[in-house]
Design an enzyme around this catalytic site. Structure first.
Site, PDB file in Angstrom:
ATOM      1  N   SER A   1     -13.364  66.319 -19.169  1.00 24.96           N
ATOM      2  CA  SER A   1     -11.917  66.668 -19.337  1.00 24.96           C
ATOM      3  C   SER A   1     -11.698  66.401 -20.765  1.00 24.96           C
ATOM      4  O   SER A   1     -12.460  65.575 -21.509  1.00 24.96           O
ATOM      5  CB  SER A   1     -11.335  65.790 -18.464  1.00 24.96           C
ATOM      6  OG  SER A   1      -9.861  65.455 -19.038  1.00 24.96           O
TER       7      SER A   1
ATOM      8  N   ASN B   1      -8.532  65.490 -21.793  1.00 24.27           N
ATOM      9  CA  ASN B   1      -7.269  64.861 -21.706  1.00 24.27           C
ATOM     10  C   ASN B   1      -7.763  63.624 -21.987  1.00 24.27           C
ATOM     11  O   ASN B   1      -8.182  62.734 -21.417  1.00 24.27           O
ATOM     12  CB  ASN B   1      -6.823  64.968 -20.363  1.00 24.27           C
ATOM     13  CG  ASN B   1      -5.642  64.228 -20.218  1.00 24.27           C
ATOM     14  OD1 ASN B   1      -5.135  63.287 -20.519  1.00 24.27           O
ATOM     15  ND2 ASN B   1      -4.450  64.980 -19.344  1.00 24.27           N
ATOM     16  N   LYS B   2      -6.995  63.165 -23.106  1.00 22.95           N
ATOM     17  CA  LYS B   2      -7.459  61.795 -23.870  1.00 22.95           C
ATOM     18  C   LYS B   2      -6.771  60.466 -22.876  1.00 22.95           C
ATOM     19  O   LYS B   2      -7.565  59.644 -22.662  1.00 22.95           O
ATOM     20  CB  LYS B   2      -6.620  61.679 -25.109  1.00 22.95           C
ATOM     21  CG  LYS B   2      -7.548  62.452 -26.454  1.00 22.95           C
ATOM     22  CD  LYS B   2      -6.794  62.371 -27.685  1.00 22.95           C
ATOM     23  CE  LYS B   2      -7.344  63.148 -28.635  1.00 22.95           C
ATOM     24  NZ  LYS B   2      -6.749  62.880 -29.931  1.00 22.95           N
ATOM     25  N   GLY B   3      -5.947  60.758 -22.299  1.00 21.22           N
ATOM     26  CA  GLY B   3      -5.303  59.959 -21.254  1.00 21.22           C
ATOM     27  C   GLY B   3      -5.937  59.750 -20.163  1.00 21.22           C
ATOM     28  O   GLY B   3      -6.312  58.497 -19.726  1.00 21.22           O
ATOM     29  N   LYS B   4      -6.591  60.890 -19.675  1.00 24.69           N
ATOM     30  CA  LYS B   4      -7.418  60.611 -18.383  1.00 24.69           C
ATOM     31  C   LYS B   4      -8.685  59.963 -18.836  1.00 24.69           C
ATOM     32  O   LYS B   4      -9.192  58.914 -18.127  1.00 24.69           O
ATOM     33  CB  LYS B   4      -7.725  61.996 -18.077  1.00 24.69           C
ATOM     34  CG  LYS B   4      -8.497  61.963 -16.547  1.00 24.69           C
ATOM     35  CD  LYS B   4      -8.883  63.296 -15.975  1.00 24.69           C
ATOM     36  CE  LYS B   4      -7.615  64.180 -15.897  1.00 24.69           C
ATOM     37  NZ  LYS B   4      -7.756  65.583 -15.146  1.00 24.69           N
TER      38      LYS B   4
ATOM     39  N   ASP C   1     -10.286  66.922  -8.792  1.00 17.88           N
ATOM     40  CA  ASP C   1      -9.343  67.841  -8.618  1.00 17.88           C
ATOM     41  C   ASP C   1      -8.169  67.197  -7.793  1.00 17.88           C
ATOM     42  O   ASP C   1      -8.636  66.157  -6.878  1.00 17.88           O
ATOM     43  CB  ASP C   1      -9.921  68.942  -7.843  1.00 17.88           C
ATOM     44  CG  ASP C   1      -9.136  70.261  -7.846  1.00 17.88           C
ATOM     45  OD1 ASP C   1      -8.376  70.450  -9.054  1.00 17.88           O
ATOM     46  OD2 ASP C   1      -9.112  70.788  -6.800  1.00 17.88           O
ATOM     47  N   SER C   2      -7.025  67.265  -8.137  1.00 21.44           N
ATOM     48  CA  SER C   2      -5.915  66.643  -7.260  1.00 21.44           C
ATOM     49  C   SER C   2      -4.707  67.543  -6.977  1.00 21.44           C
ATOM     50  O   SER C   2      -4.793  68.852  -7.275  1.00 21.44           O
ATOM     51  CB  SER C   2      -5.317  65.518  -8.534  1.00 21.44           C
ATOM     52  OG  SER C   2      -6.315  64.823  -9.056  1.00 21.44           O
TER      53      SER C   2
END
Length: 282
Positions: A7, A9-12, A83-84
């Site tokens: 990913s 996505n830095k937050g993730k 996956d959500s």
């Protein structure tokens, strides 16, 4: 342990770092690009399956292929993808795997919410229905957010050299029959009267892609958060929440939508948090 989270996505990535033990190294796509001079960007496969596990699996195999082809750090011994989505049992588990593009392409959160609210209205015609709550101002249906975290362990990078020859361009190239059985089993384990939980399943990678040897396993960590979806949106924190957060009210706090709960609180009860905690504890 060194873990690759596929990913950007830095937050993730930060969430994953908190979920794992402090001695674990966690790499995201951006970390690998900076630290190892990878010129070729990760090519996202087409997630065109009707199953969460299938879409997550194509990302997992693509991430593994990316590592092997680009000769990334040989100390990485786990690859993780997720996956959500949001499932409403009364609506045949829609929007489900199609959550991101429920109202069509391109993705639009507002349109997705409006379409789901329309369907809630269409399906809440009687107060006697089991999973329906109605009032003059609002209608709700029971629902749950799900997160499928899939991971594979790498004992020896050389054992995956064969993966360079496989095309993982789209999810429908995988074996959906086996995936359908596994996914149905997990979805049916959800207790809508609980606040949430997590399950673990271990399967042979060859059940999904026959090119893999039978001694390669995929760990499925499935987290869920139960609540209700509503025709009334609530967003009491500016710029907070995304997707269906404004119309999802968790059972643990039914007076506040996910978009009205501070991120620090949400990260303790969300579907992804529960799946991460389970994976981090294995």
């Amino acid at each position: 342990m060194a873990i690759f989270i596929c990913s950007g996505n830095k937050g993730k990535i930060e969430e994953f770092k908190h979920a794992f033990a402090s001695e674990s190294e966690v790499y995201g796509l951006n970390d690998l690009g900076v630290q190892n001079g990878i010129q070729n960007k990760f090519i996202e496969p087409i997630e065109n399956s009707n199953y969460f596990i299938c879409n997550a699996s194509i990302k997992l195999f693509s991430a593994l292929k990316f590592l092997i082809e680009n000769n990334t750090p040989r100390n990485i011994n786990m690859v993780v993808v997720d996956d959500s989505g949001l499932c409403v049992p009364e609506l045949n588990f829609l929007p489900g795997v199609h959550s991101a593009h429920f109202a069509g392409i391109p993705k639009n959160d507002n349109n997705n919410n409006l379409l789901l609210q329309k369907k809630i209205n269409e399906n809440t015609t009687s107060n006697s229905r089991k999973n329906v709550q109605e009032s003059a101002q609002e209608k709700r249906l029971k629902a749950f957010f799900v997160c499928f975290l899939l991971s594979v362990r790498i004992h020896n990078h050389n054992e995956f050299e064969f993966i360079k020859e496989i095309n993982f361009s789209e999810a429908t190239c995988l074996i959906e029959k086996n995936i359908a059985q596994i996914e149905k089993k997990l979805l049916n384990k959800v207790d809508l009267n609980s606040t949430g939980g997590a399950f673990h399943e271990k399967i042979e990678a060859s059940l999904i892609c026959k090119e893999f040897s039978t001694d390669v396993f995929i760990d499925i960590n499935y987290g869920f958060c139960c609540g209700e979806v509503s025709t009334k949106a609530q967003n009491n924190i500016p710029n907070a929440g995304h997707g269906y957060d404004p119309i999802f009210y968790p059972l643990s706090d039914p007076g506040r939508s996910f978009a009205s709960i501070p991120l620090s609180e949400k990260n303790k009860i969300s579907h992804r948090a529960r799946a991460m905690q389970l994976l981090g504890g294995l």
